[in-house]
Design a protein around this motif. Structure first.
Motif, PDB file in Angstrom:
ATOM      1  N   VAL A   7     -17.376  -1.080  -7.596  1.00 21.56           N
ATOM      2  CA  VAL A   7     -17.499  -0.526  -6.237  1.00 21.56           C
ATOM      3  C   VAL A   7     -16.158   0.110  -5.892  1.00 21.56           C
ATOM      4  CG1 VAL A   7     -18.001  -0.974  -3.818  1.00 21.56           C
ATOM      5  CG2 VAL A   7     -19.085  -2.394  -5.589  1.00 21.56           C
ATOM      6  N   ARG A   8     -16.102   1.437  -5.975  1.00 22.16           N
ATOM      7  CA  ARG A   8     -14.878   2.145  -5.657  1.00 22.16           C
ATOM      8  C   ARG A   8     -15.017   2.789  -4.279  1.00 22.16           C
ATOM      9  NH1 ARG A   8     -13.618   4.759 -11.580  1.00 22.16           N
ATOM     10  NH2 ARG A   8     -12.357   3.009 -12.357  1.00 22.16           N
ATOM     11  N   PRO A   9     -14.051   2.550  -3.431  1.00 19.80           N
ATOM     12  CA  PRO A   9     -14.122   3.171  -2.092  1.00 19.80           C
ATOM     13  C   PRO A   9     -14.133   4.690  -2.210  1.00 19.80           C
ATOM     14  CG  PRO A   9     -11.949   2.231  -2.499  1.00 19.80           C
ATOM     15  CD  PRO A   9     -12.800   1.793  -3.637  1.00 19.80           C
ATOM     16  N   SER A  10     -14.912   5.292  -1.357  1.00 18.58           N
ATOM     17  CA  SER A  10     -15.078   6.747  -1.431  1.00 18.58           C
ATOM     18  C   SER A  10     -13.830   7.504  -0.983  1.00 18.58           C
ATOM     19  CB  SER A  10     -16.259   7.188  -0.547  1.00 18.58           C
ATOM     20  OG  SER A  10     -17.440   6.564  -0.983  1.00 18.58           O
ATOM     21  N   GLY A  11     -13.026   6.878  -0.184  1.00 21.16           N
ATOM     22  CA  GLY A  11     -11.886   7.629   0.334  1.00 21.16           C
ATOM     23  C   GLY A  11     -10.627   6.792   0.446  1.00 21.16           C
ATOM     24  N   ARG A  12      -9.576   7.465   0.853  1.00 16.12           N
ATOM     25  CA  ARG A  12      -8.279   6.829   1.105  1.00 16.12           C
ATOM     26  C   ARG A  12      -7.758   7.359   2.443  1.00 16.12           C
ATOM     27  NH1 ARG A  12      -6.061   2.772  -2.418  1.00 16.12           N
ATOM     28  NH2 ARG A  12      -7.254   2.958  -4.359  1.00 16.12           N
ATOM     29  N   THR A  13      -7.051   6.520   3.150  1.00 14.58           N
ATOM     30  CA  THR A  13      -6.432   6.965   4.395  1.00 14.58           C
ATOM     31  C   THR A  13      -5.185   7.757   4.059  1.00 14.58           C
ATOM     32  OG1 THR A  13      -5.051   5.013   4.600  1.00 14.58           O
ATOM     33  CG2 THR A  13      -7.271   4.878   5.535  1.00 14.58           C
ATOM     34  N   GLU A  55     -10.660   3.180   1.838  1.00  9.73           N
ATOM     35  CA  GLU A  55     -11.556   3.381   2.970  1.00  9.73           C
ATOM     36  C   GLU A  55     -12.992   3.464   2.441  1.00  9.73           C
ATOM     37  OE1 GLU A  55     -11.453   5.910   7.087  1.00  9.73           O
ATOM     38  OE2 GLU A  55     -10.883   6.964   5.241  1.00  9.73           O
ATOM     39  N   TYR A  56     -13.830   2.531   2.930  1.00 10.15           N
ATOM     40  CA  TYR A  56     -15.190   2.387   2.423  1.00 10.15           C
ATOM     41  C   TYR A  56     -16.187   3.089   3.339  1.00 10.15           C
ATOM     42  CZ  TYR A  56     -13.433  -1.228  -0.751  1.00 10.15           C
ATOM     43  OH  TYR A  56     -12.748  -1.898  -1.729  1.00 10.15           O
ATOM     44  N   SER A  57     -17.114   3.794   2.703  1.00 12.11           N
ATOM     45  CA  SER A  57     -18.190   4.455   3.463  1.00 12.11           C
ATOM     46  C   SER A  57     -19.368   3.498   3.602  1.00 12.11           C
ATOM     47  CB  SER A  57     -18.645   5.718   2.716  1.00 12.11           C
ATOM     48  OG  SER A  57     -19.265   5.357   1.483  1.00 12.11           O
ATOM     49  N   ALA A  58     -20.368   3.919   4.380  1.00  4.62           N
ATOM     50  CA  ALA A  58     -21.574   3.102   4.541  1.00  4.62           C
ATOM     51  C   ALA A  58     -22.281   2.912   3.196  1.00  4.62           C
ATOM     52  CB  ALA A  58     -22.511   3.748   5.544  1.00  4.62           C
ATOM     53  N   GLU A  59     -22.247   3.947   2.362  1.00  4.66           N
ATOM     54  CA  GLU A  59     -22.877   3.849   1.045  1.00  4.66           C
ATOM     55  C   GLU A  59     -22.126   2.858   0.159  1.00  4.66           C
ATOM     56  OE1 GLU A  59     -25.567   4.217  -1.867  1.00  4.66           O
ATOM     57  OE2 GLU A  59     -25.711   5.071   0.154  1.00  4.66           O
ATOM     58  N   ASP A  60     -20.795   2.832   0.267  1.00  2.07           N
ATOM     59  CA  ASP A  60     -19.989   1.867  -0.493  1.00  2.07           C
ATOM     60  C   ASP A  60     -20.350   0.435  -0.094  1.00  2.07           C
ATOM     61  OD1 ASP A  60     -18.667   4.004  -1.664  1.00  2.07           O
ATOM     62  OD2 ASP A  60     -17.021   3.973  -0.196  1.00  2.07           O
ATOM     63  N   ILE A  61     -20.517   0.228   1.192  1.00  3.38           N
ATOM     64  CA  ILE A  61     -20.829  -1.111   1.687  1.00  3.38           C
ATOM     65  C   ILE A  61     -22.221  -1.541   1.213  1.00  3.38           C
ATOM     66  CG2 ILE A  61     -21.253  -2.467   3.778  1.00  3.38           C
ATOM     67  CD1 ILE A  61     -19.040  -0.750   5.099  1.00  3.38           C
ATOM     68  N   ARG A  62     -23.172  -0.589   1.191  1.00  9.13           N
ATOM     69  CA  ARG A  62     -24.492  -0.924   0.662  1.00  9.13           C
ATOM     70  C   ARG A  62     -24.390  -1.338  -0.801  1.00  9.13           C
ATOM     71  NH1 ARG A  62     -26.473   3.154   4.143  1.00  9.13           N
ATOM     72  NH2 ARG A  62     -26.097   4.779   2.592  1.00  9.13           N
TER      73      ARG A  62
END
Length: 345
Positions: free
Chosen positions: A26-32, A38-45
């Motif tokens: 599970v790799r976070p879609s973004g970085r601050t 920074e995790y998206s809703a899809e990452d959390i799913r």
């Protein structure tokens, strides 16, 4: 959503989330701007999908394949998981059984614990000799849980080891009746036979007679026989019909006849026994072997009625029956002459 908030909302620790990231699971879609995950809703799913599959016992590598490979079929893996889980449960049940056995022995020190563990290991050996040695070589006075010995008795197929186990159980002084009684009601006929035989060799305990009486109705002849012999030795007259049947069948007929003789010391019971044996003589008029066994049972009894029946048999049309009966009449007359007491009382 930053990693800390994801951890709070998902229940997955930040450390585990970083581990998922390192594995590419599970790799976070973004970085601050500051470089934080920074995790998206899809990452959390996806995190929840991972946790759901983990709850089924899948490894992280298997989870990665399941989520990434469209051709990965769950059926074979789930079947494997079922089998692995069943194996694990079996191991856990064995561990629980051992722990309960140790707890039941009320150990006062680790030496007591080790002795019980050593006994359990010996009893689980594939070698009958080792199983027997495990029973016979335990230290004198060492406490052994009755449930452990009773369970071993029910499972043991080797007659020599089974005999040693019954001996140890009978002298343990512990109450194993509940475990053995459950065996009497098993669907496994071999297990029922072992259970009744073990109860028969136990010192008399409250409830044993009732369990053995139930076994008189067992569909298996051997189970009924063990129960009848045990009850007869305890003076329970309800065993008489089964004991008479054993004489007819030739199953432990000598033991059954001796017990019938002991039970016949009660006058009322003696009348029942004689009547039953005479009825069987009539029912098996053409079977020489059965009639000879019935005559042998009659000679164990007392009373003028018995002597009269044997005198009649001494003139039987079957020469073998007549010869045996005549010899038994002589035995009874000799017994009476010596004051053995052959009169009805």
């Amino acid at each position: 959503m930053l990693i800390g908030e994801v951890a709070r909302r998902s229940g997955v620790s930040a450390r585990m989330l970083r581990h998922y990231d390192a594995l590419g699971l599970v790799r976070p879609s973004g970085r601050t701007v500051g470089g934080y995950r920074e995790y998206s809703a899809e990452d959390i799913r996806r995190i929840f999908h991972v946790e759901s599959l983990r709850s089924l016992g899948l490894s992280l590598r298997q989870i990665g394949r399941a989520l990434e490979d469209p051709a990965f079929a769950p059926s074979a893996l789930v079947s494997d998981l079922v089998r692995w889980t069943e194996d694990r449960l079996e191991r856990d049940q064995e561990l629980l059984r051992r722990l309960r056995a140790i707890d039941a022995s009320a150990p006062t020190g680790w030496q007591d614990v080790l002795r019980v563990v050593e006994l359990m290991q010996g009893l689980s050996s594939t070698s009958a000799t080792r199983r027997q040695q495990a029973v016979l070589t335990r230290p004198e006075g060492a406490s052994v849980p009755a449930e452990l010995l009773a369970g071993a008795v029910l499972a043991e197929s080797d007659p020599n080891v089974a005999g040693a186990l019954r001996w140890a159980l009978a002298r343990s002084g512990s109450d194993a009746l509940a475990t053995l009684a459950a065996g009497v009601h098993s669907e496994d006929v071999d297990l029922r036979r072992r259970a009744v035989l073990a109860i028969a060799e136990l010192p008399e305990s409250p409830g044993a007679a009732a369990v053995l009486a139930d076994a008189l109705g067992d569909p298996d002849r051997t189970v009924r026989g063990h129960a009848a012999l045990a009850l007869g030795r305890r003076g329970v007259t309800a065993a008489v019909p089964t004991l008479v049947g054993m004489v007819v069948e030739g199953s432990h007929d000598v033991d059954a006849a001796e017990i019938l003789g002991t039970l016949s010391r009660d006058v009322e019971c003696a009348d029942r026994i004689i009547a039953a044996l005479v009825d069987e003589l009539t029912a098996h008029a053409a079977d020489s072997g059965v009639r000879i066994r019935l005559a042998q049972a009659l000679v164990e009894l007392r009373g003028t009625t018995v002597r009269e029946v044997l005198r009649q048999l001494a003139h039987d049309n079957d020469p073998a029956v007549a010869l045996v009966a005549a010899a038994f009449v002589g035995v009874l007359e000799e017994r009476s002459a010596k004051g053995g007491g052959d009169e009805d009382s």
